[in-house]
Design a protein around this motif. Structure first.
Motif, PDB file in Angstrom:
ATOM      1  N   ASN A 346      35.858  91.988  73.520  1.00  0.00           N
ATOM      2  CA  ASN A 346      36.168  93.242  72.646  1.00  0.00           C
ATOM      3  C   ASN A 346      35.202  93.573  72.229  1.00  0.00           C
ATOM      4  N   GLY A 347      33.979  92.817  71.931  1.00  0.00           N
ATOM      5  CA  GLY A 347      32.610  93.691  72.562  1.00  0.00           C
ATOM      6  C   GLY A 347      32.100  94.573  73.611  1.00  0.00           C
ATOM      7  N   HIS A 348      32.887  94.083  74.996  1.00  0.00           N
ATOM      8  CA  HIS A 348      32.311  95.382  75.982  1.00  0.00           C
ATOM      9  C   HIS A 348      33.687  96.468  75.240  1.00  0.00           C
ATOM     10  N   GLN A 349      34.785  96.683  74.928  1.00  0.00           N
ATOM     11  CA  GLN A 349      35.423  97.530  74.544  1.00  0.00           C
ATOM     12  C   GLN A 349      34.376  98.658  73.900  1.00  0.00           C
ATOM     13  N   LEU A 350      33.498  98.477  72.206  1.00  0.00           N
ATOM     14  CA  LEU A 350      33.441  98.762  71.227  1.00  0.00           C
ATOM     15  C   LEU A 350      31.552  99.081  71.967  1.00  0.00           C
ATOM     16  N   SER A 351      31.231  98.274  72.990  1.00  0.00           N
ATOM     17  CA  SER A 351      29.949  99.153  72.726  1.00  0.00           C
ATOM     18  C   SER A 351      30.067  99.941  74.113  1.00  0.00           C
ATOM     19  N   SER A 352      31.328 100.059  74.768  1.00  0.00           N
ATOM     20  CA  SER A 352      31.248 100.445  75.532  1.00  0.00           C
ATOM     21  C   SER A 352      31.746 102.761  74.794  1.00  0.00           C
ATOM     22  N   LEU A 353      32.269 102.013  73.937  1.00  0.00           N
ATOM     23  CA  LEU A 353      32.613 103.141  72.969  1.00  0.00           C
ATOM     24  C   LEU A 353      31.442 104.277  72.320  1.00  0.00           C
ATOM     25  N   GLN A 362      21.618 102.858  72.491  1.00  0.00           N
ATOM     26  CA  GLN A 362      21.048 101.854  72.417  1.00  0.00           C
ATOM     27  C   GLN A 362      19.596 101.208  71.710  1.00  0.00           C
ATOM     28  N   ARG A 363      19.679 101.755  70.708  1.00  0.00           N
ATOM     29  CA  ARG A 363      18.888 101.626  69.392  1.00  0.00           C
ATOM     30  C   ARG A 363      20.452 101.380  68.545  1.00  0.00           C
ATOM     31  N   GLN A 364      21.000 100.817  68.517  1.00  0.00           N
ATOM     32  CA  GLN A 364      21.495 100.446  67.834  1.00  0.00           C
ATOM     33  C   GLN A 364      21.122  98.506  67.394  1.00  0.00           C
ATOM     34  N   ASP A 365      21.297  97.995  66.632  1.00  0.00           N
ATOM     35  CA  ASP A 365      21.481  96.658  66.737  1.00  0.00           C
ATOM     36  C   ASP A 365      22.971  95.672  67.513  1.00  0.00           C
ATOM     37  N   PHE A 370      24.606  92.568  70.856  1.00  0.00           N
ATOM     38  CA  PHE A 370      25.948  92.711  72.168  1.00  0.00           C
ATOM     39  C   PHE A 370      25.508  91.997  73.444  1.00  0.00           C
ATOM     40  N   ARG A 371      24.295  92.458  74.138  1.00  0.00           N
ATOM     41  CA  ARG A 371      23.125  92.308  75.378  1.00  0.00           C
ATOM     42  C   ARG A 371      22.701  90.826  75.496  1.00  0.00           C
ATOM     43  N   VAL A 372      22.065  90.750  74.030  1.00  0.00           N
ATOM     44  CA  VAL A 372      21.951  89.238  73.889  1.00  0.00           C
ATOM     45  C   VAL A 372      22.424  88.012  74.127  1.00  0.00           C
ATOM     46  N   ALA A 373      23.994  88.477  73.077  1.00  0.00           N
ATOM     47  CA  ALA A 373      24.818  87.575  73.171  1.00  0.00           C
ATOM     48  C   ALA A 373      25.640  87.434  74.968  1.00  0.00           C
ATOM     49  N   GLU A 374      25.413  88.760  75.243  1.00  0.00           N
ATOM     50  CA  GLU A 374      26.235  88.287  76.618  1.00  0.00           C
ATOM     51  C   GLU A 374      25.772  87.545  78.208  1.00  0.00           C
ATOM     52  N   LYS A 375      24.173  87.623  77.126  1.00  0.00           N
ATOM     53  CA  LYS A 375      23.528  86.942  78.649  1.00  0.00           C
ATOM     54  C   LYS A 375      22.933  85.500  78.134  1.00  0.00           C
ATOM     55  N   SER A 410      28.697  94.528  63.448  1.00  0.00           N
ATOM     56  CA  SER A 410      27.643  95.634  63.504  1.00  0.00           C
ATOM     57  C   SER A 410      27.818  96.968  63.748  1.00  0.00           C
ATOM     58  N   MET A 411      28.583  96.929  65.797  1.00  0.00           N
ATOM     59  CA  MET A 411      29.148  97.888  66.629  1.00  0.00           C
ATOM     60  C   MET A 411      30.267  98.580  65.008  1.00  0.00           C
ATOM     61  N   SER A 412      31.139  97.859  65.333  1.00  0.00           N
ATOM     62  CA  SER A 412      32.413  98.081  64.483  1.00  0.00           C
ATOM     63  C   SER A 412      32.383  98.822  63.453  1.00  0.00           C
ATOM     64  N   LEU A 413      30.966  98.738  62.870  1.00  0.00           N
ATOM     65  CA  LEU A 413      30.575  99.033  61.036  1.00  0.00           C
ATOM     66  C   LEU A 413      29.947 100.402  62.056  1.00  0.00           C
ATOM     67  N   ALA A 414      28.785 100.114  62.862  1.00  0.00           N
ATOM     68  CA  ALA A 414      28.597 101.224  63.296  1.00  0.00           C
ATOM     69  C   ALA A 414      29.269 102.543  63.817  1.00  0.00           C
ATOM     70  N   LEU A 415      30.087 102.676  64.543  1.00  0.00           N
ATOM     71  CA  LEU A 415      31.040 103.562  64.502  1.00  0.00           C
ATOM     72  C   LEU A 415      32.116 103.864  63.338  1.00  0.00           C
ATOM     73  N   SER A 416      32.706 103.563  62.775  1.00  0.00           N
ATOM     74  CA  SER A 416      33.439 103.539  61.987  1.00  0.00           C
ATOM     75  C   SER A 416      32.471 104.602  60.822  1.00  0.00           C
ATOM     76  N   LYS A 417      30.858 104.135  60.309  1.00  0.00           N
ATOM     77  CA  LYS A 417      30.207 104.805  60.378  1.00  0.00           C
ATOM     78  C   LYS A 417      30.208 106.875  60.506  1.00  0.00           C
ATOM     79  N   GLN A 418      30.437 106.642  62.081  1.00  0.00           N
ATOM     80  CA  GLN A 418      30.294 107.993  62.676  1.00  0.00           C
ATOM     81  C   GLN A 418      31.635 108.886  62.482  1.00  0.00           C
ATOM     82  N   LEU A 419      32.293 108.257  61.772  1.00  0.00           N
ATOM     83  CA  LEU A 419      33.222 109.299  61.477  1.00  0.00           C
ATOM     84  C   LEU A 419      33.302 110.093  60.144  1.00  0.00           C
TER      85      LEU A 419
END
Length: 969
Positions: A346-353, A362-365, A370-375, A410-419
């Protein structure tokens, strides 16, 4: 550049259309979509994170459920399940939520809360825009990556029964389907029985993997009689029995993995029974996941979270453009490795979008988290594969799990705000064109009304001036700066640069021309030399100042969302102020000016005895024609504005509207209560009688008989559907759809309209003879037919609104407008004010949820798109339409009188002088668009956008046709 008035009007219309089109293109944002392939594939899924070298798995975890049943109950509010009525009307479902193996959520939908956009949200995980409200009427095939398509490509067998919107969105996706139309809201039984009749045989079969059931009856009941109707309880009990039947069938099998029942809704239901806006009852829907795989749990989630959750639960790729996140409660019983893997997918799909749609991703929290969690996930996988079983492994796994959840949120919220990001640059350019054209109309009015009917637009000299060069350079530099910035995403920037520069230079040239025309007007106004009096010299009275101040102030108030949501309060205040101003004029006329005039007559014996030259007493008196004495006429004139105030106050109490106080009880709720049906019946009879008395004055004998029979048919129709009672009825009889009674009324409506149209056509043939009288009578006949149609479509408790509308019109005509010698421009703007106020008196608002779509099916036995849309739009705008038609009839009658109150030129001048009202409408339209930003849809969009175009055309085309008849007003 000198242009004829007709050419100038055509020029203004074209520029106006371009400006509105550019504004709308900038307003509707482009949805958040990935720039990669149109569909997610299994081969695109990332491998499990792994620190160091070693093999890592690229496969999805096994499915959590074998089969899935999605039961969507249209317009099911969350309080119907989780509220006090849940235990009463849905006992089994409530028991499952509280005691059984289920997860109960409150799923928040996003505006617009109409069916098709919400189905798209449920299946794609994306957030549709307001443009989908229009697409909802005729849904095209959904090309965006979605859950249904993923399941079909994975070999899942999908069966569907219910709303045919699904069939149109997903053609050739179902192995078996049976769709029913969702628009025929008068049917709330067969539309559900058609779904349930397939249920027993389908549940016994094993040839399906996904079963989708979309029940519409509850939504139709809401549209017909509201959420507190007596029909709601039995319908909820029916739905509860179906849930019990499905649950029992799914739990009979003990195979692994277990089956899943999803109970959800596309949207809720407002307190008036409609939907489309963003009020809490409309956006709060229940989401209940029932399965033996997990215990119960409750929370608040987003509706778009269902798509990624079901996709991962069925081992399917997440739809490419989904902005939802996995519901952790659904997978909490799975092993920790599978939980982390699902969250990672799910995180990979949201980060790709996010990466594809946001240049500053890259400046999105959320992206960094997600990159930290993936590592950290890779480090956990290394310890897990090494066979580490210490407590460190568990602590690290829970930490990674928490990091993933925070990143997803955080990523879901950022994408929702883009609308909510709007193309402000395109909107500003479009609005600049609209305002410049309207200002050009205002400045060109004196010339357009001249004998030559030509307009001198100094466009060529403006293009050679220094201000044009400076403005053009500034506009082009701003365009380059806007379009080369890192975050540029403007439609205007996508146009070819020569075309964009030409448009900007044209805007600059038009602005310079306006400045030159305005300077010329001011120089003429300030010229101390004597001027020849002209019929076009205007003076502002106190009433003119009120009208202009009111329109400008109301327009400026729409810059705040609260004034848009509660716009009716502004109109109520302006209308009350107008009534008081009229009352002051009446007092001045009948007391102060009469006393002064009497003293002058005593001093002079040379004044003629006739009243033809008296500016205060016209030669024709409607009141005298009705047999009213002059003394009684004076007191009736004094009473008219006060009676109008009383009517407005009563109508305000009839329907609560707006946003903040729409939930409060009003007189309409009290009347619609079944216990007060007798009072509603008496009120309906009184209103229909008053309507007949007020309308029949303008009708011929045949139309009067048709009107009487039509009003009788209206009461019979309302009695047939159970809204009112006949005098001989003590209790409600069996309720029907009233199709025969409604069609009986339609016959008389068409007959009256046909009579009026016939007279209008005859007036064109006999224009030299009695054409004026025929035209006036034809207009009044058409107006009477429209009144009869409105009376049929309005709810019974709104019939007093129509009666008061006609009463105010009659009193104003007889005792105010004619007696006070108001000019046509003032009367035009007054009509517009009254029309806007009566729009809200009906219970309408700037929220699409207040649109009563049930009126589109009065007299219909099935859904027919064209008449349904026409009837719904006509009933929604009944107030403004009736006042606009009354204005046309009144001005035509005055123009055709023997006394000659208005000639054709005066009529055109009146239209021209109402251009400030057209300017007000355009500004209102532009600023009311902010309502969308606050997630409330305005149903007046098309009406107000076209109003200014019609006004602009009428302003100058009529003048060009008959400019030689110009007169003073």
């Amino acid at each position: 550049m000198r242009l004829k008035a007709s050419v100038f009007a055509l020029f203004c219309l074209i520029i106006e259309l371009l400006g509105i089109a550019l504004y709308l293109r900038g307003f509707f944002p482009v949805p958040v979509k990935s720039s990669l392939s149109s569909k997610s594939k299994l081969s695109d899924q990332p491998a499990e994170p792994l620190a160091g070298s070693g093999p890592n798995s690229t496969q999805l975890p096994p499915p959590l459920f074998k089969r899935v049943v999605i039961m969507l109950i249209d317009a099911l509010r969350e309080d119907f399940v989780f509220g006090p009525n849940g235990k009463r009307f849905m006992p089994f479902t409530r028991q499952i939520v509280e005691e059984g193996s289920s997860h109960g959520f409150i799923a928040k939908a996003r505006a617009p809360t109409v069916t098709m956009p919400r189905i798209k949200a449920l299946t794609t995980g994306s957030i549709p825009g307001f443009i989908d409200v229009v697409m909802n009427l005729n849904s095209p095939a959904l090309l965006e990556d979605n859950l249904i398509r993923q399941a079909k490509d994975a070999g899942k067998r999908i069966v569907f029964y219910g709303d045919d919107t699904w069939v149109r969105l997903f053609p050739r996706h179902f192995t078996e389907h049976d769709g029913t139309t969702s628009f025929f809201v008068s049917d709330y039984t067969e539309v559900d029985n058609n779904v349930t009749r397939h249920l027993d045989s389908t549940l016994k079969r094993a040839d399906w993997d996904v079963l989708i059931l979309h029940y519409l009856g509850l939504d139709h009941i809401g549209h017909i009689s509201g959420p507190h109707s007596a029909l709601i309880g039995p319908k909820l009990l029916e739905m509860d029995d179906i849930i019990k039947k499905i649950h029992t069938s799914l739990t009979e099998s003990e195979d692994a993995p277990p089956d899943l029942l999803v109970l959800c809704s596309d949207h809720g239901m407002s307190e008036t029974g409609s939907h489309g806006g963003s009020s809490e009852p409309e956006v709060s829907t229940p989401l209940v996941l029932i399965s033996l795989a997990f215990p119960r749990k409750g929370d608040t989630v987003e509706q778009v979270d269902l798509a990624p959750t079901l996709a991962l639960a069925l081992a399917l790729p997440i739809p490419r453009n989904s902005v939802g996140r996995l519901l952790p409660a659904v997978v909490e019983q799975a092993p920790l490795r599978e939980q982390l893997r699902l969250l990672h997918l799910n995180g990979h799909q949201l980060s790709s979008l996010l990466r594809d749609s946001n240049p500053t991703y890259q400046r999105q929290d959320g992206y960094e988290l997600f990159r930290v969690a993936e590592k950290a996930h890779g480090n956990w996988m290394k310890l897990y594969l090494e066979g580490n079983t210490s407590e460190v492994l568990g602590n690290l796994g829970r930490k990674v799990l928490k990091q993933y959840l925070e990143a997803l949120q955080s990523m879901s919220l950022a994408l929702s705000k883009q609308l909510g990001r709007y193309d402000m640059y395109s909107m500003i350019v479009g609005m600049g064109l609209i305002l410049e054209v309207l200002a050009l109309l205002l400045l060109a009015m004196p010339e357009a009304l001249g004998g030559a009917a030509c307009v001198d637009v100094p466009l060529a000299p403006a293009c050679l001036s220094l201000p044009f060069c400076l403005l053009g350079l500034l506009a082009c530099s701003t365009h380059v700066l806007m379009c080369t910035s890192a975050e540029a995403n403007c439609y205007f920037c996508s146009l070819p640069w020569p075309l964009a520069f030409s448009a900007l230079l044209f805007v600059a040239a038009l602005l310079c021309s306006l400045a030159a025309m305005a300077g010329k007007r001011f120089r003429l106004a300030g010229d101390p030399r004597p001027k020849v009096s002209s019929s076009l010299d205007w003076t502002l009275s106190e009433l003119d100042i009120l009208l202009l101040t009111g329109t400008v102030g109301q327009t400026l108030s729409l810059g705040a969302s609260s004034f848009i949501e509660e716009e009716h309060q502004t109109w109520y205040f302006l209308l009350n102020t107008l009534c008081l101003a009229v009352f002051q004029d009446v007092c001045r006329k009948y007391f102060k000016e009469r006393r002064v005039l009497g003293e002058e007559r005593e001093e002079s014996s040379l004044l003629p005895s006739t009243t033809d030259g008296d500016p205060l007493r016209p030669s024709f008196s409607p009141a005298t024609e009705l047999g009213v004495s002059l003394g009684a006429e004076k007191w009736l004139a004094l009473t008219t504005p006060l009676l109008t105030l009383v009517c407005c106050r009563l109508l305000r109490s009839l329907n609560q509207t707006g946003v903040q106080w729409a939930h409060l009880p009003d007189l309409g709720h009290w009347l619609n209560n079944g216990e007060h049906k007798v009072f509603l019946s008496v009120l309906a009879v009184f209103s229909l009688l008053l309507i007949f008395l007020l309308v029949q004055r303008h009708c011929s004998l045949v139309s009067t008989i048709a009107l009487a029979l039509g009003l009788l048919g209206i009461y019979s129709y309302r009695a047939a559907v159970g809204s009112v009672l006949f005098p001989w009825q003590h209790t409600s009889r069996s309720i029907s759809k009233g199709t025969g009674e409604a069609r009986f009324v339609y016959v008389f409506v068409l007959g009256i309209l046909f009579t009026g149209v016939k007279d209008l056509l005859c007036s064109q043939v006999t224009a030299a003879g009695g054409g004026g009288h025929l035209r006036s009578r034809g207009l009044w006949e058409v107006y009477s037919g429209m009144v009869l149609l409105v009376a049929l479509l309005l709810r019974p408790h709104n019939l007093p609104t129509l009666a008061c509308c006609l009463l105010v019109q009659t009193l104003m005509v007889q005792f105010v407008w004619e007696r006070l010698r108001y000019d046509a421009a003032q009367i035009t703007i007054m009509h517009y004010w009254f029309g806007q106020a009566f729009f809200y008196f009906q219970g309408n608002s700037n929220n699409i949820a207040t649109v009563d779509i049930s009126v589109g099916f009065v007299g219909l036995e099935s859904y027919v798109e064209v008449p349904a849309v026409i009837l719904t739009a006509f009933c929604t705008y009944a107030g403004p339409v009736l006042w606009a038609c009354h204005l046309m009839c009144y001005l035509s009658s005055e123009r055709d009188r023997a006394a000659g109150a208005l000639s054709h030129g005066c009529y055109c001048l009146a239209v021209l002088r109402s251009v400030p009202a057209a300017l007000y409408v355009a500004l209102t339209t532009a600023l009311r668009y902010h309502l969308f930003i606050w997630s409330v849809f305005s149903p007046k969009l098309l009406y107000e956008a076209t109003h200014v175009l019609i006004a602009a055309a009428a302003c100058l085309i009529f003048t060009a046709v008959d400019h030689d008849h110009a007169c003073s007003l």
